[in-house]
Design a protein around this motif. Sequence first.
Motif, PDB file in Angstrom:
ATOM      1  N   GLU A 120       0.825  -1.203   0.000  1.00  0.00           N
ATOM      2  CA  GLU A 120       0.000   0.000   0.000  1.00  0.00           C
ATOM      3  C   GLU A 120       0.859   1.253   0.000  1.00  0.00           C
ATOM      4  O   GLU A 120       0.556   2.227  -0.701  1.00  0.00           O
ATOM      5  N   ALA A 121       1.947   1.250   0.768  1.00  0.00           N
ATOM      6  CA  ALA A 121       2.851   2.402   0.803  1.00  0.00           C
ATOM      7  C   ALA A 121       3.506   2.612  -0.561  1.00  0.00           C
ATOM      8  O   ALA A 121       3.631   3.755  -1.029  1.00  0.00           O
ATOM      9  N   LYS A 122       3.922   1.516  -1.197  1.00  0.00           N
ATOM     10  CA  LYS A 122       4.528   1.618  -2.530  1.00  0.00           C
ATOM     11  C   LYS A 122       3.524   2.185  -3.538  1.00  0.00           C
ATOM     12  O   LYS A 122       3.881   2.997  -4.396  1.00  0.00           O
ATOM     13  N   LEU A 123       2.268   1.780  -3.443  1.00  0.00           N
ATOM     14  CA  LEU A 123       1.247   2.314  -4.346  1.00  0.00           C
ATOM     15  C   LEU A 123       0.999   3.798  -4.099  1.00  0.00           C
ATOM     16  O   LEU A 123       0.820   4.565  -5.047  1.00  0.00           O
ATOM     17  N   ARG A 124       0.998   4.209  -2.824  1.00  0.00           N
ATOM     18  CA  ARG A 124       0.836   5.638  -2.514  1.00  0.00           C
ATOM     19  C   ARG A 124       1.996   6.443  -3.086  1.00  0.00           C
ATOM     20  O   ARG A 124       1.800   7.539  -3.619  1.00  0.00           O
ATOM     21  N   GLU A 125       3.223   5.907  -2.969  1.00  0.00           N
ATOM     22  CA  GLU A 125       4.395   6.581  -3.537  1.00  0.00           C
ATOM     23  C   GLU A 125       4.259   6.720  -5.044  1.00  0.00           C
ATOM     24  O   GLU A 125       4.555   7.780  -5.604  1.00  0.00           O
ATOM     25  N   ALA A 126       3.810   5.665  -5.704  1.00  0.00           N
ATOM     26  CA  ALA A 126       3.646   5.705  -7.153  1.00  0.00           C
ATOM     27  C   ALA A 126       2.575   6.722  -7.537  1.00  0.00           C
ATOM     28  O   ALA A 126       2.753   7.480  -8.497  1.00  0.00           O
TER      29      ALA A 126
ATOM     30  N   LYS B 242       3.865  10.199  -7.401  1.00  0.00           N
ATOM     31  CA  LYS B 242       4.765  10.525  -8.509  1.00  0.00           C
ATOM     32  C   LYS B 242       4.017  10.867  -9.785  1.00  0.00           C
ATOM     33  O   LYS B 242       4.537  11.604 -10.616  1.00  0.00           O
ATOM     34  N   ILE B 243       2.808  10.328  -9.937  1.00  0.00           N
ATOM     35  CA  ILE B 243       2.078  10.601 -11.169  1.00  0.00           C
ATOM     36  C   ILE B 243       1.015  11.682 -11.023  1.00  0.00           C
ATOM     37  O   ILE B 243       0.403  12.068 -12.006  1.00  0.00           O
ATOM     38  N   ASP B 244       0.804  12.182  -9.815  1.00  0.00           N
ATOM     39  CA  ASP B 244      -0.123  13.298  -9.645  1.00  0.00           C
ATOM     40  C   ASP B 244       0.421  14.507 -10.393  1.00  0.00           C
ATOM     41  O   ASP B 244       1.625  14.778 -10.389  1.00  0.00           O
ATOM     42  N   ARG B 245      -0.454  15.213 -11.042  1.00  0.00           N
ATOM     43  CA  ARG B 245      -0.048  16.393 -11.809  1.00  0.00           C
ATOM     44  C   ARG B 245       0.024  17.605 -10.898  1.00  0.00           C
ATOM     45  O   ARG B 245      -0.830  17.830 -10.050  1.00  0.00           O
TER      46      ARG B 245
ATOM     47  N   GLY C 245      -0.842  23.306  -6.573  1.00  0.00           N
ATOM     48  CA  GLY C 245      -1.629  22.202  -6.053  1.00  0.00           C
ATOM     49  C   GLY C 245      -1.362  20.966  -6.897  1.00  0.00           C
ATOM     50  O   GLY C 245      -0.503  20.983  -7.781  1.00  0.00           O
ATOM     51  N   THR C 246      -2.075  19.928  -6.618  1.00  0.00           N
ATOM     52  CA  THR C 246      -1.945  18.709  -7.421  1.00  0.00           C
ATOM     53  C   THR C 246      -3.322  18.192  -7.761  1.00  0.00           C
ATOM     54  O   THR C 246      -4.312  18.480  -7.066  1.00  0.00           O
ATOM     55  N   GLU C 247      -3.380  17.449  -8.818  1.00  0.00           N
ATOM     56  CA  GLU C 247      -4.609  16.743  -9.173  1.00  0.00           C
ATOM     57  C   GLU C 247      -4.211  15.368  -9.654  1.00  0.00           C
ATOM     58  O   GLU C 247      -3.116  15.192 -10.185  1.00  0.00           O
ATOM     59  N   PRO C 248      -5.084  14.395  -9.445  1.00  0.00           N
ATOM     60  CA  PRO C 248      -4.742  13.043  -9.887  1.00  0.00           C
ATOM     61  C   PRO C 248      -4.478  13.020 -11.388  1.00  0.00           C
ATOM     62  O   PRO C 248      -5.162  13.692 -12.167  1.00  0.00           O
ATOM     63  N   ALA C 249      -3.483  12.277 -11.778  1.00  0.00           N
ATOM     64  CA  ALA C 249      -3.201  12.116 -13.194  1.00  0.00           C
ATOM     65  C   ALA C 249      -4.313  11.321 -13.842  1.00  0.00           C
ATOM     66  O   ALA C 249      -4.894  10.434 -13.232  1.00  0.00           O
TER      67      ALA C 249
END
Length: 84
Positions: free
Chosen positions: A55-61, A64-67, A77-81
């Motif tokens: 789960e932590a690895k998925l949160r990290e990923a 990294k892909i959030d815009r 700010g960020t938004e989900p990719a």
Amino acid sequence: MADAAHIPPDIAALSFEDALAELERIVRQLEDGRGKLDDAISSYERGTALKRHCEAKLREAQAKIDRITVAADGTLGTEPARID
């Protein structure tokens, strides 16, 4: 990341794929139900740590892909990719 403190170092060193493969092996082993109770408890505890690690690895990923976005007033700010 408070969960990282509860993840054993040998699990923390695993890649997502290796941790997931071990977690799947543990689940199959527990579903078979042929082992001793103490072994099943140990396997369950390790599986829980592997799950937290994945789960932590998925949160990290995901992070990294959030815009990164810039609002009209200049705030960041960020938004989900969008992965379509």
